[in-house]
Design a protein around this motif. Sequence first.
Motif, PDB file in Angstrom:
ATOM      1  N   LEU A  76       0.803  -1.212   0.000  1.00  0.00           N
ATOM      2  CA  LEU A  76       0.000   0.000   0.000  1.00  0.00           C
ATOM      3  C   LEU A  76       0.836   1.262   0.000  1.00  0.00           C
ATOM      4  O   LEU A  76       0.337   2.373  -0.178  1.00  0.00           O
ATOM      5  CB  LEU A  76      -0.929  -0.010   1.225  1.00  0.00           C
ATOM      6  CG  LEU A  76      -1.875  -1.208   1.306  1.00  0.00           C
ATOM      7  CD1 LEU A  76      -2.682  -1.140   2.594  1.00  0.00           C
ATOM      8  CD2 LEU A  76      -2.797  -1.241   0.099  1.00  0.00           C
ATOM      9  N   THR A  77       2.142   1.133   0.262  1.00  0.00           N
ATOM     10  CA  THR A  77       3.028   2.303   0.327  1.00  0.00           C
ATOM     11  C   THR A  77       2.986   3.063  -0.995  1.00  0.00           C
ATOM     12  O   THR A  77       3.119   2.481  -2.065  1.00  0.00           O
ATOM     13  CB  THR A  77       4.475   1.856   0.609  1.00  0.00           C
ATOM     14  OG1 THR A  77       4.485   1.168   1.859  1.00  0.00           O
ATOM     15  CG2 THR A  77       5.394   3.061   0.682  1.00  0.00           C
ATOM     16  N   GLY A  78       2.803   4.378  -0.910  1.00  0.00           N
ATOM     17  CA  GLY A  78       2.806   5.205  -2.113  1.00  0.00           C
ATOM     18  C   GLY A  78       1.441   5.388  -2.725  1.00  0.00           C
ATOM     19  O   GLY A  78       1.300   6.108  -3.712  1.00  0.00           O
ATOM     20  N   LEU A  79       0.404   4.692  -2.196  1.00  0.00           N
ATOM     21  CA  LEU A  79      -0.940   4.846  -2.744  1.00  0.00           C
ATOM     22  C   LEU A  79      -1.768   5.724  -1.825  1.00  0.00           C
ATOM     23  O   LEU A  79      -1.636   5.678  -0.603  1.00  0.00           O
ATOM     24  CB  LEU A  79      -1.616   3.470  -2.874  1.00  0.00           C
ATOM     25  CG  LEU A  79      -0.947   2.463  -3.798  1.00  0.00           C
ATOM     26  CD1 LEU A  79      -1.717   1.144  -3.735  1.00  0.00           C
ATOM     27  CD2 LEU A  79      -0.898   2.968  -5.227  1.00  0.00           C
ATOM     28  N   THR A  80      -2.638   6.518  -2.414  1.00  0.00           N
ATOM     29  CA  THR A  80      -3.564   7.305  -1.602  1.00  0.00           C
ATOM     30  C   THR A  80      -4.679   6.397  -1.121  1.00  0.00           C
ATOM     31  O   THR A  80      -4.871   5.293  -1.627  1.00  0.00           O
ATOM     32  CB  THR A  80      -4.162   8.451  -2.437  1.00  0.00           C
ATOM     33  OG1 THR A  80      -4.977   7.890  -3.458  1.00  0.00           O
ATOM     34  CG2 THR A  80      -3.063   9.312  -3.051  1.00  0.00           C
ATOM     35  N   GLN A  81      -5.455   6.867  -0.147  1.00  0.00           N
ATOM     36  CA  GLN A  81      -6.531   6.063   0.416  1.00  0.00           C
ATOM     37  C   GLN A  81      -7.531   5.670  -0.665  1.00  0.00           C
ATOM     38  O   GLN A  81      -8.024   4.537  -0.696  1.00  0.00           O
ATOM     39  CB  GLN A  81      -7.237   6.848   1.532  1.00  0.00           C
ATOM     40  CG  GLN A  81      -8.294   6.044   2.291  1.00  0.00           C
ATOM     41  CD  GLN A  81      -7.678   4.933   3.107  1.00  0.00           C
ATOM     42  OE1 GLN A  81      -6.558   5.066   3.592  1.00  0.00           O
ATOM     43  NE2 GLN A  81      -8.386   3.815   3.223  1.00  0.00           N
ATOM     44  N   SER A  82      -7.832   6.595  -1.571  1.00  0.00           N
ATOM     45  CA  SER A  82      -8.822   6.314  -2.615  1.00  0.00           C
ATOM     46  C   SER A  82      -8.301   5.322  -3.638  1.00  0.00           C
ATOM     47  O   SER A  82      -9.072   4.671  -4.341  1.00  0.00           O
ATOM     48  CB  SER A  82      -9.225   7.623  -3.316  1.00  0.00           C
ATOM     49  OG  SER A  82      -8.089   8.225  -3.912  1.00  0.00           O
ATOM     50  N   ASP A  83      -6.957   5.240  -3.774  1.00  0.00           N
ATOM     51  CA  ASP A  83      -6.368   4.312  -4.748  1.00  0.00           C
ATOM     52  C   ASP A  83      -6.368   2.877  -4.245  1.00  0.00           C
ATOM     53  O   ASP A  83      -6.234   1.946  -5.025  1.00  0.00           O
ATOM     54  CB  ASP A  83      -4.919   4.714  -5.060  1.00  0.00           C
ATOM     55  CG  ASP A  83      -4.863   5.996  -5.874  1.00  0.00           C
ATOM     56  OD1 ASP A  83      -5.837   6.267  -6.590  1.00  0.00           O
ATOM     57  OD2 ASP A  83      -3.860   6.714  -5.755  1.00  0.00           O
ATOM     58  N   ARG A  84      -6.451   2.712  -2.950  1.00  0.00           N
ATOM     59  CA  ARG A  84      -6.283   1.387  -2.373  1.00  0.00           C
ATOM     60  C   ARG A  84      -7.503   0.496  -2.600  1.00  0.00           C
ATOM     61  O   ARG A  84      -8.629   0.876  -2.258  1.00  0.00           O
ATOM     62  CB  ARG A  84      -5.998   1.507  -0.886  1.00  0.00           C
ATOM     63  CG  ARG A  84      -4.685   2.182  -0.569  1.00  0.00           C
ATOM     64  CD  ARG A  84      -4.499   2.362   0.916  1.00  0.00           C
ATOM     65  NE  ARG A  84      -3.251   3.073   1.199  1.00  0.00           N
ATOM     66  CZ  ARG A  84      -2.878   3.429   2.414  1.00  0.00           C
ATOM     67  NH1 ARG A  84      -3.658   3.152   3.458  1.00  0.00           N
ATOM     68  NH2 ARG A  84      -1.739   4.057   2.587  1.00  0.00           N
ATOM     69  N   GLU A  85      -7.258  -0.673  -3.162  1.00  0.00           N
ATOM     70  CA  GLU A  85      -8.331  -1.648  -3.359  1.00  0.00           C
ATOM     71  C   GLU A  85      -8.464  -2.483  -2.094  1.00  0.00           C
ATOM     72  O   GLU A  85      -7.466  -2.889  -1.512  1.00  0.00           O
ATOM     73  CB  GLU A  85      -8.015  -2.546  -4.555  1.00  0.00           C
ATOM     74  CG  GLU A  85      -9.137  -3.525  -4.886  1.00  0.00           C
ATOM     75  CD  GLU A  85      -8.801  -4.374  -6.101  1.00  0.00           C
ATOM     76  OE1 GLU A  85      -9.549  -5.326  -6.366  1.00  0.00           O
ATOM     77  OE2 GLU A  85      -7.776  -4.085  -6.758  1.00  0.00           O
ATOM     78  N   LYS A  86      -9.675  -2.717  -1.680  1.00  0.00           N
ATOM     79  CA  LYS A  86      -9.919  -3.397  -0.409  1.00  0.00           C
ATOM     80  C   LYS A  86      -9.661  -4.908  -0.533  1.00  0.00           C
ATOM     81  O   LYS A  86     -10.012  -5.532  -1.528  1.00  0.00           O
ATOM     82  CB  LYS A  86     -11.364  -3.176   0.047  1.00  0.00           C
ATOM     83  CG  LYS A  86     -11.704  -3.849   1.377  1.00  0.00           C
ATOM     84  CD  LYS A  86     -13.159  -3.663   1.751  1.00  0.00           C
ATOM     85  CE  LYS A  86     -13.443  -2.214   2.094  1.00  0.00           C
ATOM     86  NZ  LYS A  86     -14.841  -2.045   2.587  1.00  0.00           N
ATOM     87  N   ILE A  87      -9.024  -5.463   0.488  1.00  0.00           N
ATOM     88  CA  ILE A  87      -8.909  -6.910   0.657  1.00  0.00           C
ATOM     89  C   ILE A  87      -9.760  -7.276   1.862  1.00  0.00           C
ATOM     90  O   ILE A  87      -9.419  -6.907   2.995  1.00  0.00           O
ATOM     91  CB  ILE A  87      -7.450  -7.355   0.875  1.00  0.00           C
ATOM     92  CG1 ILE A  87      -6.613  -7.053  -0.368  1.00  0.00           C
ATOM     93  CG2 ILE A  87      -7.389  -8.851   1.190  1.00  0.00           C
ATOM     94  CD1 ILE A  87      -5.143  -7.370  -0.200  1.00  0.00           C
ATOM     95  N   TYR A  88     -10.869  -7.902   1.618  1.00  0.00           N
ATOM     96  CA  TYR A  88     -11.833  -8.201   2.681  1.00  0.00           C
ATOM     97  C   TYR A  88     -11.743  -9.678   3.050  1.00  0.00           C
ATOM     98  O   TYR A  88     -11.877 -10.547   2.193  1.00  0.00           O
ATOM     99  CB  TYR A  88     -13.245  -7.857   2.206  1.00  0.00           C
ATOM    100  CG  TYR A  88     -14.332  -8.185   3.210  1.00  0.00           C
ATOM    101  CD1 TYR A  88     -14.435  -7.483   4.410  1.00  0.00           C
ATOM    102  CD2 TYR A  88     -15.239  -9.196   2.955  1.00  0.00           C
ATOM    103  CE1 TYR A  88     -15.418  -7.784   5.330  1.00  0.00           C
ATOM    104  CE2 TYR A  88     -16.240  -9.510   3.867  1.00  0.00           C
ATOM    105  CZ  TYR A  88     -16.328  -8.798   5.054  1.00  0.00           C
ATOM    106  OH  TYR A  88     -17.298  -9.102   5.955  1.00  0.00           O
ATOM    107  N   VAL A  89     -11.484  -9.957   4.304  1.00  0.00           N
ATOM    108  CA  VAL A  89     -11.421 -11.337   4.806  1.00  0.00           C
ATOM    109  C   VAL A  89     -12.685 -11.567   5.630  1.00  0.00           C
ATOM    110  O   VAL A  89     -12.825 -11.030   6.736  1.00  0.00           O
ATOM    111  CB  VAL A  89     -10.169 -11.573   5.672  1.00  0.00           C
ATOM    112  CG1 VAL A  89     -10.099 -13.037   6.098  1.00  0.00           C
ATOM    113  CG2 VAL A  89      -8.910 -11.181   4.902  1.00  0.00           C
TER     114      VAL A  89
END
Length: 274
Positions: free
Chosen positions: A26-39
């Motif tokens: 996730l380093t270098g990505l903005t919050q909106s760029d991050r794709e969720k990994i849902y467990v």
Amino acid sequence: MTKLIRDPMLQFFIAAIIILSGHHFLTGLTQSDREKIYVSTDQVERLIALYTIEAGTQPTPEGLAAMITNHVREQALVKEARRLGLDQSDTVIERRLAQKMTFILEDSAAPAQPDDAELEAWFTAHPDKFRTADTVSFNHVFFAGSDPETINNIQRALGTDDTDAWRQTGDPFMLQRSYIKIPVREVARLFGTDFAGEIASLSTSPVWTGPVKSAFGQHLVRITGREASSLPPFEQVKSVVRNDFIDVKRREANATAINDVVARYQVEIEGLPE
């Protein structure tokens, strides 16, 4: 299992590890760029169940946290690989997807159970599928490297002797010395096609014949019985007929389902030789 999942300390521990293990991706990505990994809870329970089956006991909180961390890392790597297009034009992935689709089509194309009339008609139309095999019963004496004169002398000495003296004659043999009602095709598999062909041509007799060559060496052979192929009564092989009918119909239905899928696409093949 549910109690283990709901342990507050475990939940805190897992959350901390997931955050740390995902930091690299996730380093270098903005919050909106991050794709969720849902467990989900179901996924966690599946991990616990798989571990329990393999290990015979439920995982410790630390062990479960490690499994979830590995799962998150795997999902992150899969998503990143897809983002980079690594799943495109990959033969292994394509074959796996095709296999999964085949399984789905097989489930949807399961044939209906046949009634007795259909089975009897199938039996009548395909008798060769249900015939018994030609079988032969024989004894043999094996010679790994004896000269023809020695073999001939032993053959004369055995004559038509119906005792078990022949069992102590010849060289040691890794397979059986006597076979009862063995299919001729099985003889070919064990001894070779030339030996099986010779055996098939011999008549039942108390006389020892040979030498007959096999893949192992030379043999003196005595044919003690034979049964020709025959067609059993329908009722005797009804279950075999049912299995064959269902298997053929399933394969036909699968082939039709796959052809229907292929027909949805326009196929162009470039570069075929003329």
